[in-house]
Design a protein around this motif. Structure first.
Motif, PDB file in Angstrom:
ATOM      1  N   UNK A   1       0.830  -1.216   0.000  1.00 48.33           N
ATOM      2  CA  UNK A   1       0.000   0.000   0.000  1.00 48.33           C
ATOM      3  C   UNK A   1       0.857   1.256   0.000  1.00 48.33           C
ATOM      4  N   UNK A   2       2.138   1.059  -0.229  1.00 43.42           N
ATOM      5  CA  UNK A   2       3.053   2.203  -0.278  1.00 43.42           C
ATOM      6  C   UNK A   2       3.313   2.803   1.099  1.00 43.42           C
ATOM      7  N   UNK A   3       3.100   2.007   2.128  1.00 42.99           N
ATOM      8  CA  UNK A   3       3.308   2.533   3.489  1.00 42.99           C
ATOM      9  C   UNK A   3       4.509   1.860   4.150  1.00 42.99           C
ATOM     10  N   UNK A   4       4.937   2.419   5.270  1.00 41.86           N
ATOM     11  CA  UNK A   4       6.080   1.857   6.004  1.00 41.86           C
ATOM     12  C   UNK A   4       5.701   0.547   6.679  1.00 41.86           C
ATOM     13  N   UNK A   5       6.678  -0.307   6.921  1.00 37.29           N
ATOM     14  CA  UNK A   5       6.448  -1.638   7.499  1.00 37.29           C
ATOM     15  C   UNK A   5       5.677  -1.601   8.818  1.00 37.29           C
ATOM     16  N   UNK A   6       5.946  -0.527   9.574  1.00 38.89           N
ATOM     17  CA  UNK A   6       5.341  -0.386  10.894  1.00 38.89           C
ATOM     18  C   UNK A   6       3.806  -0.381  10.819  1.00 38.89           C
TER      19      UNK A   6
ATOM     20  N   UNK B   1       3.519 -16.568  17.346  1.00 46.00           N
ATOM     21  CA  UNK B   1       4.922 -16.155  17.201  1.00 46.00           C
ATOM     22  C   UNK B   1       4.938 -14.654  16.905  1.00 46.00           C
ATOM     23  N   UNK B   2       5.367 -13.876  17.892  1.00 43.59           N
ATOM     24  CA  UNK B   2       5.308 -12.420  17.757  1.00 43.59           C
ATOM     25  C   UNK B   2       6.673 -11.822  17.414  1.00 43.59           C
ATOM     26  N   UNK B   3       7.742 -12.444  17.941  1.00 38.01           N
ATOM     27  CA  UNK B   3       9.084 -11.872  17.743  1.00 38.01           C
ATOM     28  C   UNK B   3      10.099 -12.987  17.945  1.00 38.01           C
ATOM     29  N   UNK B   4      10.877 -13.264  16.919  1.00 36.98           N
ATOM     30  CA  UNK B   4      11.823 -14.376  17.026  1.00 36.98           C
ATOM     31  C   UNK B   4      13.165 -13.897  17.576  1.00 36.98           C
ATOM     32  N   UNK B   5      13.966 -14.846  18.031  1.00 35.05           N
ATOM     33  CA  UNK B   5      15.290 -14.460  18.539  1.00 35.05           C
ATOM     34  C   UNK B   5      16.150 -13.860  17.427  1.00 35.05           C
ATOM     35  N   UNK B   6      15.773 -14.112  16.182  1.00 37.36           N
ATOM     36  CA  UNK B   6      16.509 -13.560  15.038  1.00 37.36           C
ATOM     37  C   UNK B   6      16.015 -12.159  14.648  1.00 37.36           C
ATOM     38  N   UNK B   7      14.807 -11.794  15.109  1.00 39.81           N
ATOM     39  CA  UNK B   7      14.234 -10.504  14.706  1.00 39.81           C
ATOM     40  C   UNK B   7      14.968  -9.292  15.287  1.00 39.81           C
ATOM     41  N   UNK B   8      15.873  -9.505  16.271  1.00 44.72           N
ATOM     42  CA  UNK B   8      16.687  -8.392  16.784  1.00 44.72           C
ATOM     43  C   UNK B   8      17.578  -7.826  15.695  1.00 44.72           C
ATOM     44  N   UNK B   9      17.820  -8.633  14.652  1.00 44.69           N
ATOM     45  CA  UNK B   9      18.708  -8.178  13.572  1.00 44.69           C
ATOM     46  C   UNK B   9      18.051  -7.150  12.654  1.00 44.69           C
ATOM     47  N   UNK B  10      16.785  -6.882  12.853  1.00 47.16           N
ATOM     48  CA  UNK B  10      16.097  -5.879  12.017  1.00 47.16           C
ATOM     49  C   UNK B  10      16.567  -4.472  12.384  1.00 47.16           C
TER      50      UNK B  10
ATOM     51  N   UNK C   1      12.261  -1.264  17.856  1.00 48.64           N
ATOM     52  CA  UNK C   1      11.752  -0.411  18.920  1.00 48.64           C
ATOM     53  C   UNK C   1      10.230  -0.223  18.794  1.00 48.64           C
ATOM     54  N   UNK C   2       9.725  -0.076  17.557  1.00 50.66           N
ATOM     55  CA  UNK C   2       8.275   0.031  17.367  1.00 50.66           C
ATOM     56  C   UNK C   2       7.582  -1.259  17.809  1.00 50.66           C
ATOM     57  N   UNK C   3       8.187  -2.392  17.486  1.00 52.94           N
ATOM     58  CA  UNK C   3       7.581  -3.680  17.857  1.00 52.94           C
ATOM     59  C   UNK C   3       7.490  -3.825  19.380  1.00 52.94           C
ATOM     60  N   UNK C   4       8.545  -3.384  20.071  1.00 56.52           N
ATOM     61  CA  UNK C   4       8.536  -3.451  21.546  1.00 56.52           C
ATOM     62  C   UNK C   4       7.450  -2.533  22.120  1.00 56.52           C
ATOM     63  N   UNK C   5       7.366  -1.307  21.576  1.00 53.82           N
ATOM     64  CA  UNK C   5       6.344  -0.352  22.045  1.00 53.82           C
ATOM     65  C   UNK C   5       4.946  -0.902  21.806  1.00 53.82           C
TER      66      UNK C   5
ATOM     67  N   UNK D   1      15.947 -10.093  27.815  1.00 53.85           N
ATOM     68  CA  UNK D   1      16.444  -9.037  26.927  1.00 53.85           C
ATOM     69  C   UNK D   1      15.453  -7.876  26.787  1.00 53.85           C
ATOM     70  N   UNK D   2      14.259  -8.027  27.353  1.00 54.07           N
ATOM     71  CA  UNK D   2      13.274  -6.947  27.271  1.00 54.07           C
ATOM     72  C   UNK D   2      13.536  -5.909  28.357  1.00 54.07           C
ATOM     73  N   UNK D   3      12.980  -4.711  28.156  1.00 50.82           N
ATOM     74  CA  UNK D   3      13.128  -3.662  29.170  1.00 50.82           C
ATOM     75  C   UNK D   3      12.467  -4.125  30.471  1.00 50.82           C
ATOM     76  N   UNK D   4      12.927  -3.582  31.599  1.00 52.48           N
ATOM     77  CA  UNK D   4      12.359  -3.977  32.891  1.00 52.48           C
ATOM     78  C   UNK D   4      10.865  -3.692  32.927  1.00 52.48           C
TER      79      UNK D   4
END
Ligand code: IPE
Ligand code: IPE
Ligand code: MG
Length: 254
Positions: A32-37, A65-74, A80-84, A112-115
């Motif tokens: 749709x021509x929009x950002x991934x977020x 499956x919301x976030x893989x251990x490999x998704x930190x490489x993005x 940061x948007x995914x965490x928020x 590895x997540x924020x407190x």
């Protein structure tokens, strides 16, 4: 329209445990021509739809499956948007889950997540811990290999402490230390987004799961799509190593 009711009315044909690799958010937005977020945000609606449909249909466990251990490489901004988003959705939805008698848990390496996020997760798990209509497990910073490694580590510690003998170690013991072992066996694994791979998801647990792949991108995968996957499951013959004849004979006897 194909629904589970039209294909098979046997209650036993309903999967007890369904897992989903929710893939295709980025492509959905880009189309749709929009950002991934934008795709990640739209995907939240599909999560709500699938959770409530699973609950209505009587599925006992749903694992996402919301976030893989490999998704930190993005890119850091996307992570940061995914965490928020995770934090935001958790805050907004936990009461609804509780009201619907759903137990919530996160599987994965939470350290590895924020407190703040870790605390939110613990609070949600505590609040819903006695609910028994369905278990919703969200896999975050999860990897199937990590899961097998963490189980092995716990067993090794027991052996070192002299609580078990090495000769006691078997599949059953390993299974008991793997995530989700307290739930029914994984019956159905769905992947949206058109790819045919497991991406380090439930490697151990998927041993005898039925796979369902769809081209639908995650934000387009709504209640009706979920029901279609259940219908597909209900038409499968699960043989678990036996012959088709043996399976048919034992179903007739039941
Ligand atoms: C899945 O969608 C969501 C996460 C992995 C967090 P993607 O972000 O992988 O979307 P595509 O596969 O790039 O389209
Ligand atoms: C799998 O999707 C992980 C989640 C859905 C959370 P990816 O988009 O990360 O998978 P790959 O990298 O294409 O295999
Ligand atoms: Mg992807």
């Amino acid at each position: 329209m194909t629904t589970i009711d039209t294909l098979n009315s046997e209650p036993t044909a309903l999967p007890q445990h369904v897992a989903i690799i929710m893939d295709g958010n980025g492509r959905w937005a880009q189309l749709q021509g929009k950002g991934r977020v934008v795709g990640h945000k739209a995907g939240v609606e599909s999560v709500r739809d699938c959770v409530s449909t699973a609950r209505e249909m009587g599925v006992k466990a749903l694992t996402l499956f919301a976030f893989s251990s490999e998704n930190w490489q993005r890119p850091a901004a996307e992570v940061s948007v995914l965490m928020d988003l995770f934090m935001f959705v958790l805050t907004r939805e936990v009461k609804r889950l509780h009201k619907n008698n759903i137990r919530f848990q996160v599987i994965g390496d939470k350290s590895r997540f924020s407190t703040k996020l870790q605390q939110k997760i613990t609070d949600a798990e505590q609040l819903t811990k006695n609910n028994d209509a369905m278990v919703l497990s969200v896999a975050a910073n999860y990897g199937g290999r990590w899961d097998i490694a963490q189980a092995s580590k716990k067993i090794a510690q027991l052996a070192v402490a002299g609580e078990i003998n090495v000769s006691d170690i078997d599949e059953h013991m390993l299974n008991n230390h793997i995530n989700l072992s307290n739930l029914p066996e994984l019956d159905l694994l769905i992947r949206t987004g058109g790819d045919f791979r497991i991406s380090n998801f439930l490697l151990w647990q998927a041993a005898y799961a039925e796979f369902y792949f769809t081209d639908k991108l995650w934000p387009d995968f709504k209640a009706e799509s979920f029901k279609q996957a259940l219908a597909s499951f209900s038409a499968r013959e699960r043989r678990f190593g036996k012959t088709g004849e043996q399976v048919n004979l034992s179903t007739k006897k039941d």
